[in-house]
Design an enzyme around this catalytic site. Structure first.
Site, short mmCIF file in Angstrom:
data_model
loop_
_atom_site.label_atom_id
_atom_site.label_comp_id
_atom_site.label_asym_id
_atom_site.label_seq_id
_atom_site.Cartn_x
_atom_site.Cartn_y
_atom_site.Cartn_z
N GLY A 224 39.52 63.67 60.01
CA GLY A 224 38.82 62.74 60.88
C GLY A 224 37.34 62.67 60.53
N SER A 225 36.54 62.33 61.50
CA SER A 225 35.12 62.09 61.25
C SER A 225 34.36 63.39 61.07
CB SER A 225 34.52 61.32 62.43
OG SER A 225 34.42 62.15 63.57
N THR A 228 33.29 64.89 64.56
CA THR A 228 34.33 65.63 65.26
C THR A 228 34.68 66.90 64.51
OG1 THR A 228 35.21 63.55 66.12
CG2 THR A 228 36.63 65.48 66.26
N GLY A 229 34.67 66.85 63.18
CA GLY A 229 34.92 68.05 62.39
C GLY A 229 33.92 69.16 62.68
N GLU A 246 39.28 67.82 56.46
CA GLU A 246 39.16 66.67 55.55
C GLU A 246 38.44 65.60 56.35
OE1 GLU A 246 39.31 63.28 54.32
OE2 GLU A 246 41.50 63.25 54.49
#
Length: 468
Positions: A224-225, A228-229, A246
């Site tokens: 994801g983004s 958010t990671g 990723e």
């Protein structure tokens, strides 16, 4: 109306509440997904922990056969799941759309099933014997995005299961139905608790954040983004969870002056606009030598005009809508800004609903938001350069480092330049062509860890050194 339940411990669980899932092509409600509570998550983790000893103890060949059977089951239900993907994600059934996604999911599952991590002996002499063993971690938490909902789910699930782990997966609230159905189908072949799914739109509980902090989960795999990671990483820190992240990419392509614009236009287009540009490893910036710049722009515009966009459930479409309003608004903002500072060659004005036309923009300054930010949509900046050193420096001038590409008739020269790009994957004369046997992942803020192949399988294990 399509309504599915969560799968927890092999049982179908409706949940206390539901949330609506919309078709981005029409805005119509496709169905409803259960809205999980923290108690639902705890139940899923408990089921996975209970199933883990038995699943991990299976002989390796039996677990490989079970995973191979999962690949076959995906093939049996490919058309059913593809239609679900199109209804909730928006991509077309044909072309590089939902059927393509299901083909990829089956291919990745089949290849992953064939992999193994045998014990390795690194010393065996009069001084002693030293063995290296790969051991499963326990419960793997998977958090997946809305762009390739089933294929990325399989990227997370199959290596975890193949390595002997059990899984709790949470799909995006924009595209939960295809994952709910896929997990239900796969559970017909798995022992209860080995694979569980919870869905949430975060109104009752922030399930993703709770997974990151949950003491019963030993590893998180997140796609994801970057933003958010970062939060997932922060949440996982107190329990020292293993992580594979990723994250976003702002991939650059570099076209060298020896190229034939007409010959590369199709490859450039799909490198940038596969899945309507909603792909982490899609080309987001295109650097073209001054001598070819105008010709490449003309060739891309000409090819783009031949690509049909529309409701993905209608056969013959090649591109669909942007999946959700938040992402649509981001693309619209970046394009509006680019229109003020550059030259819009094609597109630029949003269509009805969430449909956004393929947009090509030239003559932008290096600090234009459309160049600096990841657009994750159908808009591509084309940037003129005069010297290849300038192009390499510009390509590397990014916090991201997921993928990149170099385009040239001279493959050796292109490879030499490719090796200088700061990214986890780089292609020559194509872009984004991932394979299940080739490790994939990012550098810099595009994340860490690798997926696919033996390296990706090893990421789902702990390494134990045994001194005999």
């Amino acid at each position: 109306m399509l309504d599915f339940s969560m799968t927890i411990g092999g049982r179908q669980v409706a949940g206390r509440d539901v949330f609506a899932v919309h078709n981005p092509a029409s805005g119509a409600v496709v169905g409803h997904a259960p809205n999980a509570t923290l108690a639902d998550l705890d139940a899923a983790v408990a089921a996975a922990r209970a199933a883990f000893p038995g699943w991990a103890a299976l002989p390796d060949d039996q677990r490989a056969a079970a995973c191979a059977a999962l690949a076959g089951k995906l093939g049996e239900h490919a058309e059913e799941i593809a239609r679900l993907i199109t209804l909730e994600q928006g991509k077309p059934l044909g072309a590089l759309g939902s059927r393509f996604e299901m083909g990829g999911a089956q291919a990745w599952a089949g290849h992953t099933a064939s992999l193994s991590l045998p014990m390795a002996v690194i010393q065996d002499d009069s001084a002693g014997r030293i063995e290296l063993h790969h051991k499963p971690i326990g419960v793997v938490g998977s958090i997946t995005p809305w762009n390739w909902p089933v294929m990325i789910a399989i990227w997370h699930i199959l290596p975890a299961l193949r390595a002997g782990n059990c899984v709790v997966i949470k799909p995006s609230p924009y595209t939960p139905l295809s994952t709910l159905r896929t997990v239900a189908i796969l559970n017909t072949l798995l022992p209860p608790g080995v694979l569980n799914v919870v869905t949430s739109d975060d109104r009752l509980a922030n399930i993703g954040a709770a997974m990151a902090t949950h003491e019963g989960i030993g590893k998180i795999v997140f796609t994801g983004s970057c933003a958010t990671g970062t939060r997932v990483m922060q949440g996982a820190a107190p329990t020292m969870k293993r992580l594979t992240l990723e994250l976003g990419g702002n991939d650059a392509g570099i076209v060298l002056p020896d190229c034939d614009p007409a010959a590369i236009a199709e490859g450039l287009f799909w490198g940038a606009f596969i899945n309507n540009g909603q792909t982490c490893a899609a080309m987001k910036r295109l650097y073209v030598h001054d001598s070819l710049h105008d010709a490449v722009c003309d060739a891309l515009v000409a090819y783009a005009r031949t690509v049909p966009m529309g409701d993905g459930i209608v056969e013959g479409m090649a591109l669909g809508p942007i999946n959700n309003r938040m992402q649509f608004d981001k693309v619209a903002r970046l394009v509006a800004d680019a229109a003020r500072d550059g030259t819009v060659l094609l597109g630029g004005a949003p269509d009805d609903g969430l449909f956004f036309p393929v947009t090509l923009v030239a003559d932008l300054p290096a600090d234009a938001p459309l160049i600096v930010e990841e657009q994750f949509g159908p808009a591509l900046p084309i940037i003129r350069y005069h010297d290849v050193e300038e192009a390499v420096a510009a390509a590397n001038d990014s916090d991201n480092g997921l993928g990149g590409s170099v385009w040239s008739r001279d493959a050796d020269r292109a490879r030499d330049i490719a090796l200088r790009l700061d990214c986890g994957s780089v292609w020559v004369n194509r872009h984004g062509a991932i394979q299940p046997n080739a490790p994939f992942g990012g550098v810099k803020r595009s994340g860490f860890g690798r997926e696919f192949g033996e390296q990706g399988l090893a990421e789902m294990t702990e390494l134990q050194t045994v001194f005999c």
